[in-house]
Design an enzyme around this catalytic site. Structure first.
Site, PDB file in Angstrom:
ATOM      1  N   LYS A 115     -12.585  -6.472  -5.263  1.00  0.00           N
ATOM      2  CA  LYS A 115     -12.658  -7.154  -3.968  1.00  0.00           C
ATOM      3  C   LYS A 115     -13.899  -8.020  -3.817  1.00  0.00           C
ATOM      4  CE  LYS A 115      -9.630  -4.316  -1.134  1.00  0.00           C
ATOM      5  NZ  LYS A 115      -9.435  -3.589   0.116  1.00  0.00           N
ATOM      6  N   LYS A 165      -0.656  -5.654  -8.475  1.00  0.00           N
ATOM      7  CA  LYS A 165      -0.101  -4.920  -7.335  1.00  0.00           C
ATOM      8  C   LYS A 165       0.177  -5.867  -6.171  1.00  0.00           C
ATOM      9  CE  LYS A 165      -3.534  -3.171  -4.167  1.00  0.00           C
ATOM     10  NZ  LYS A 165      -3.548  -2.338  -3.000  1.00  0.00           N
ATOM     11  N   LYS A 189      -1.981  -7.188   0.435  1.00  0.00           N
ATOM     12  CA  LYS A 189      -2.152  -8.069   1.590  1.00  0.00           C
ATOM     13  C   LYS A 189      -3.020  -9.257   1.216  1.00  0.00           C
ATOM     14  CE  LYS A 189      -2.021  -4.303   4.941  1.00  0.00           C
ATOM     15  NZ  LYS A 189      -2.961  -3.290   4.380  1.00  0.00           N
TER      16      LYS A 189
HETATM   17  P1  ADP Z   1      -3.597  -3.512   0.741  1.00  0.00           P
HETATM   18  O1  ADP Z   1      -3.969  -2.923  -0.577  1.00  0.00           O
HETATM   19  O2  ADP Z   1      -2.344  -4.295   0.703  1.00  0.00           O
HETATM   20  O3  ADP Z   1      -4.746  -4.226   1.403  1.00  0.00           O
HETATM   21  P2  ADP Z   1      -4.250  -1.098   2.168  1.00  0.00           P
HETATM   22  O4  ADP Z   1      -5.504  -1.092   1.361  1.00  0.00           O
HETATM   23  O5  ADP Z   1      -4.334  -1.105   3.646  1.00  0.00           O
HETATM   24  O6  ADP Z   1      -3.305  -2.294   1.688  1.00  0.00           O
HETATM   25  O7  ADP Z   1      -3.395   0.133   1.698  1.00  0.00           O
HETATM   26  C1  ADP Z   1      -2.587   0.905   2.551  1.00  0.00           C
HETATM   27  C2  ADP Z   1      -1.827   1.905   1.734  1.00  0.00           C
HETATM   28  O8  ADP Z   1      -0.810   1.262   0.963  1.00  0.00           O
HETATM   29  C3  ADP Z   1      -2.704   2.650   0.716  1.00  0.00           C
HETATM   30  O9  ADP Z   1      -2.283   3.998   0.665  1.00  0.00           O
HETATM   31  C4  ADP Z   1      -2.399   1.958  -0.575  1.00  0.00           C
HETATM   32  O10 ADP Z   1      -2.603   2.807  -1.683  1.00  0.00           O
HETATM   33  C5  ADP Z   1      -0.933   1.605  -0.407  1.00  0.00           C
HETATM   34  N1  ADP Z   1      -0.559   0.442  -1.189  1.00  0.00           N
HETATM   35  C6  ADP Z   1      -1.096  -0.792  -1.076  1.00  0.00           C
HETATM   36  N2  ADP Z   1      -0.510  -1.652  -1.914  1.00  0.00           N
HETATM   37  C7  ADP Z   1       0.429  -0.927  -2.602  1.00  0.00           C
HETATM   38  C8  ADP Z   1       1.374  -1.252  -3.620  1.00  0.00           C
HETATM   39  N3  ADP Z   1       1.488  -2.486  -4.094  1.00  0.00           N
HETATM   40  N4  ADP Z   1       2.185  -0.269  -4.096  1.00  0.00           N
HETATM   41  C9  ADP Z   1       2.089   0.986  -3.609  1.00  0.00           C
HETATM   42  N5  ADP Z   1       1.219   1.357  -2.637  1.00  0.00           N
HETATM   43  C10 ADP Z   1       0.402   0.423  -2.141  1.00  0.00           C
HETATM   44 NA    NA Z   2      -5.491  -0.839  -0.927  1.00  0.00          NA
END
Ligand code: ADP
Ligand code: NA
Length: 330
Positions: A114, A197, A200
């Protein structure tokens, strides 16, 4: 005996959750409210570790909360709240920061990912200490299980280390949490970059399926998902990561084992298969979007739900912090 405790947090860093959040985390939240004492938190204090606008953050926190209810969290059974409404999160984070080594924090790979776009020296200190705030979120509630995607495994290990360290130094206080990671959906990948992955913060919106998106764009994105030049629908992560991702998605959304899907689509082209994936996504997302819109339209009701959630969360958090203060000498 009391039910096992569950806690998870999700960031309001976009105007919608995406399919990875849904399959990897949020859908598990709903399943776990059965038989568990569940706490789910919109982690707005985590969202300010990267560039943000106050108005957007406020809007996104509400959307995130509405989505959590819309996917099926029942406010009677689950405690759904916004992190910043419960001040103990930052207080405990400070105590834990003082127990964390610089080197230990520096080993967190998500920070490396990040901070890359800012350059390591201009990334905020908050981005660096993010996993410690996350440890505080979890330990405040004495969570036994933390439903997360695979990307959070390392943070959970740090949380356990910090809990153990505090307990060792100041006396038994914290429960050691276990990550709850569901195989097959722990890493849903980007439709345009099927080895990365879905996130967002993905570089292109074409690679992300948002829960609140309309059927038209959802279908288009699935149809345009990057695959390979072959024709066979087979689960081969190495050579066919795009098809493997779509198989994982269809399997999870329709509760059909992947080998059954491979058999069903044997001899058929990618087009038919993608169309079925698109329909499964639209069918799952549409009712969630409609319920979210309804919840967002009634501002007072959503405020009331979140105030009630915060009050319940605060009661538990305050009790933990009282112990922490006592043991840590203040
Ligand atoms: P992002 O990674 O999209 O910013 P967050 O950090 O808010 O989202 O993650 C929220 C939840 O969603 C966490 O438990 C994270 O492990 C899960 N998560 C995020 N992206 C994925 C993905 N591509 N596949 C499975 N789980 C995910
Ligand atoms: Na995340």
């Amino acid at each position: 005996m009391a039910s096992p405790r569950v806690l998870s947090g999700i960031q309001p860093t976009a105007d919608s959750f995406h399919l990875g959040n849904y399959l990897g985390a949020v859908r598990q939240y709903v399943a776990l409210q059965e038989g568990h004492d569940a706490f789910y938190c919109v982690v707005d204090l985590h969202a300010i570790t990267v560039d943000y606008q106050p108005e957007a953050l406020r809007r996104r926190s509400r959307i995130a909360a509405a989505q959590l209810f819309a996917v099926g969290l029942d406010p009677e059974r689950s405690t759904v709240f916004v992190q910043s409404h419960v001040r103990e999160h930052t207080e405990l984070a400070w105590v834990l920061m003082c127990l964390t080594g610089m080197g230990e924090a520096g080993r967190m790979t998500q920070f490396k990912d990040k901070s890359a776009k800012y350059g390591e020296s201009s990334a905020g200190v908050g981005l660096f200490t993010y996993p410690i705030l996350q440890a505080a979120d979890i330990l405040l509630y004495g969570a036994d299980k933390v439903p997360v995607g695979a990307d959070q495994k390392q943070h959970l290990e740090l949380t356990r280390d910090l809990a153990q360290r505090f307990n060792h130094r100041f006396g038994e206080t914290f429960t050691l949490p276990e990550p709850y990671i569901v195989k097959g959906v722990e890493k849903i990948t980007d439709l345009q970059e099927p080895t990365a992955k879905m996130s967002k913060s993905s570089s292109s919106p074409a690679g992300i399926l948002d829960l609140l998106e309309q059927p038209g764009p959802l279908r288009k994105k699935v149809m345009r998902a990057v695959t390979d030049t072959g024709t066979e629908i087979a689960f081969d992560e190495e050579n066919k990561p795009g098809i493997a991702n779509l198989l994982r998605i269809l399997s999870a959304l329709t509760a059909t084992p992947i080998p059954d899907l491979e058999a069903r689509y044997a001899g058929q082209g990618y087009g038919t298969f993608k169309k079925d994936v698109a329909e499964a996504v639209v069918e799952t997302f549409t009712p969630i979007r409609e319920r979210t819109e309804k919840l967002l339209a009634d501002e007072d009701e959503l405020d009331k739900l979140l105030a009630a959630g915060a009050a319940r969360a605060r009661a538990v958090a305050a009790e933990t912090m009282a112990k922490v203060r006592d043991r840590a000498g203040f």
